[in-house]
Design an enzyme around this catalytic site. Structure first.
Site, PDB file in Angstrom:
ATOM      1  N   TYR A  95      42.056  29.679  17.365  1.00 13.73           N
ATOM      2  CA  TYR A  95      40.817  29.387  18.092  1.00 13.73           C
ATOM      3  C   TYR A  95      41.268  28.533  19.270  1.00 13.73           C
ATOM      4  CZ  TYR A  95      40.988  24.657  16.328  1.00 13.73           C
ATOM      5  OH  TYR A  95      41.388  23.384  16.034  1.00 13.73           O
ATOM      6  N   GLU A  98      35.802  22.199   8.291  1.00 11.31           N
ATOM      7  CA  GLU A  98      35.500  21.365   9.452  1.00 11.31           C
ATOM      8  C   GLU A  98      34.587  22.042  10.461  1.00 11.31           C
ATOM      9  OE1 GLU A  98      38.020  19.443  13.183  1.00 11.31           O
ATOM     10  OE2 GLU A  98      39.053  20.064  11.365  1.00 11.31           O
ATOM     11  N   HIS A 147      35.225  25.304  13.744  1.00 15.24           N
ATOM     12  CA  HIS A 147      35.176  24.997  15.179  1.00 15.24           C
ATOM     13  C   HIS A 147      33.881  25.489  15.810  1.00 15.24           C
ATOM     14  CE1 HIS A 147      37.419  24.069  18.951  1.00 15.24           C
ATOM     15  NE2 HIS A 147      38.146  23.365  18.135  1.00 15.24           N
ATOM     16  N   GLU A 188      45.035  14.064  10.475  1.00 12.51           N
ATOM     17  CA  GLU A 188      45.548  15.225  11.215  1.00 12.51           C
ATOM     18  C   GLU A 188      46.726  14.758  12.066  1.00 12.51           C
ATOM     19  OE1 GLU A 188      44.004  18.705  14.309  1.00 12.51           O
ATOM     20  OE2 GLU A 188      42.918  16.807  14.204  1.00 12.51           O
ATOM     21  N   ASP A 242      39.072  25.041   9.883  1.00  8.94           N
ATOM     22  CA  ASP A 242      38.219  24.543  10.968  1.00  8.94           C
ATOM     23  C   ASP A 242      37.408  25.701  11.539  1.00  8.94           C
ATOM     24  OD1 ASP A 242      38.977  22.405  13.882  1.00  8.94           O
ATOM     25  OD2 ASP A 242      37.096  23.301  13.167  1.00  8.94           O
TER      26      ASP A 242
HETATM   27  C1  GCO Z   1      41.209  19.949  15.787  1.00  7.17           C
HETATM   28  C2  GCO Z   1      40.452  20.306  16.998  1.00  7.17           C
HETATM   29  C3  GCO Z   1      41.275  20.600  18.202  1.00  7.17           C
HETATM   30  C4  GCO Z   1      40.404  20.716  19.442  1.00  7.17           C
HETATM   31  C5  GCO Z   1      41.127  20.190  20.658  1.00  7.17           C
HETATM   32  C6  GCO Z   1      40.241  20.254  21.898  1.00  7.17           C
HETATM   33  O1  GCO Z   1      40.620  20.025  14.708  1.00  7.17           O
HETATM   34  O2  GCO Z   1      42.328  19.528  15.914  1.00  7.17           O
HETATM   35  O3  GCO Z   1      39.475  21.209  16.702  1.00  7.17           O
HETATM   36  O4  GCO Z   1      42.077  21.677  18.062  1.00  7.17           O
HETATM   37  O5  GCO Z   1      39.997  22.017  19.647  1.00  7.17           O
HETATM   38  O6  GCO Z   1      41.517  18.891  20.440  1.00  7.17           O
HETATM   39  O7  GCO Z   1      40.914  19.837  23.010  1.00  7.17           O
HETATM   40 MG    MG Z   2      38.618  20.554  14.851  1.00  6.79          MG
END
Ligand code: GCO
Ligand code: MG
Length: 418
Positions: free
Chosen positions: A155, A250, A226, A353, A224
């Site tokens: 993604y 998430e 997202h 993370e 995620d």
């Molecule tokens: C995650 C986030 C990131 C964001 C990114 C945006 O869970 O780490 O979703 O991948 O998409 O930080 O700039």
């Molecule tokens: Mg995220």
């Protein structure tokens, strides 16, 4: 002691634009560093720091960081946006760094000391099909990881521009979500990162069935969404994933869909994580106070720094919500250290993370926390223990091309939250 200069520094050692704030004092060699990284708009944050916060803070006593936080926060009268909050965060973290150096203590000690020696992390596994994702999961397990986030077809950043002409399923990525045929309309009107939410939703269930089938349950797995699905489809996915016992799911919904979180909570027990897009308390208070989420995922600089984050952690503790601070590539090593110091000091820590810190990044930021086995380790030096080599940082100038991945579109061309 007086603040003599506040400066923004832009650098991209690992190819991702980072924003760092340096607060200098009238004590020789004493300065602090903070993370202000809003990688999608870095130059705007830098201007907010250099043109507004620097003149505002010169001559002030850096010790009174709580007062200075509130002063910066209300100084623009209008407040709580990603640019200003990140600018404030850079200064705030730098003031905590200074306070730790003056006290000759790591920041986690100022926050009450360690509850644990290191923070359990999760790694990022991706792939074009379930086997490729599994290969990456196994690789991380080999390295000692205890938790892995599984995505398939990517993604965000991995999406190359998909035009209507090449949006077709292909042998290389049979499961990928971004290869859906689009309706036959002139291409120019709606270019973007096309994906199909229904294909995506079904592919994720297949993915976890496959991975759990191969490795069983001795590894924590995460995913995620997202905010890529319509609310009801997010609920459907969360229910379908229950048998695979995710550590958390998430961003099932967009921040403004609070009511749907109530419906989600009523229908399934998959642990929910939310918060990387949050800017202010109005966004997280109902989710925490009504226990609609299990993990808070705030991007610490996005909410204004360590000062508001430690209060958010305390609020979450009283409602049984754990922390899982945002820690991807668009957080600088100083931001990762701030995450870590909170992780060590907060009883309600959940998981952290983290990304692989490349060599250029570690050269530019000596003292970057250490990723070892399934944990992130501090270096126990005063402050956050991370420095910045400005000469080396200057070797990696940022670039700001128009962003493609956030132009996420459904097959009919509808733009959807990225
Ligand atoms: C995650 C986030 C990131 C964001 C990114 C945006 O869970 O780490 O979703 O991948 O998409 O930080 O700039
Ligand atoms: Mg995220």
């Amino acid at each position: 002691m007086k603040i003599t200069k506040v400066r923004a520094i832009l650098t991209a050692p690992d190819g991702i634009a980072l924003v760092v704030v340096k607060v200098e004092t009238d004590q020789a060699g004493l300065y602090g560093l903070g993370c202000a990284t809003f990688t999608q708009r870095p130059t705007l944050v830098a201007r907010a720091v250099d043109e507004y916060l620097d003149p505002l803070l010169q001559g002030r006593d850096p010790a009174n960081l709580e007062d200075l936080w509130h002063m910066m926060y209300v100084n623009s009268y209008w407040r709580d946006g990603p640019v200003l909050n990140n600018a404030i965060s850079g200064v705030d973290m730098a003031l905590w760094d200074i306070k730790g150096k003056v006290a000759n203590m790591p920041v986690y000690d100022l926050l009450g000391g360690k509850c644990r020696e290191a923070a359990m992390v999760y790694r990022h596994a991706d792939g074009r099909d379930p086997q490729e994702v599994l290969d990456n999961v196994l690789r991380y397990r080999e390295e000692g990881a205890l938790a892995v986030r599984c995505q398939m077809g990517g993604y965000g950043g991995r999406v190359k521009e998909i035009t209507r002409a090449n949006a077709r399923p292909g042998p290389a990525a049979p499961q990928a979500t971004h290869r859906m045929q689009a309706p036959d309309e002139p291409e120019g009107n709606f270019p973007g990162a096309y994906y199909n939410p229904d294909v995506y939703a079904r592919s994720v269930i297949d993915l976890f069935e496959y991975v759990r089938g191969k490795i069983g349950y001795d590894l924590f797995l995460l995913h995620d969404i997202h905010e890529r699905l319509a609310p009801i489809d997010a609920i459907r996915m969360a229910k379908a994933l229950e048998p695979y016992r995710l550590f958390f799911l998430e961003d099932p919904l967009a921040p403004d869909q609070v009511e749907w979180f109530r419906r989600l909570r009523d229908q399934c027990a998959t642990p929910i994580a939310m918060g990387e897009l949050h800017n202010n308390a109005l966004e997280w208070r109902p989710l925490v106070a009504e226990q609609l989420i299990d993990f808070i995922r705030a991007h610490i600089s996005q909410i204004g720094g360590l000062t508001p984050a430690r209060k958010l952690a305390a609020l979450c503790e009283s409602f049984g919500v754990r922390t899982a601070w945002h820690g991807p590539g668009d957080v600088s090593p100083i931001g990762h250290a701030a995450n870590l110091h909170l992780d060590l000091a907060c009883h309600n820590f959940g998981i952290q993370e983290v990304i692989h810190f490349g060599e250029p990044l570690q050269e530019v930021f000596p003292g970057t926390p250490e990723l070892r086995g399934g944990f992130l380790w501090p270096n126990d030096k005063p402050g956050f223990g991370v420095d910045l080599d400005e000469q080396k940082a200057a070797r990696y100038p940022i670039s700001i091309p128009p962003i493609q991945w956030t132009q996420s579109r459904w097959p009919d061309g509808t733009i959807w939250t990225p």
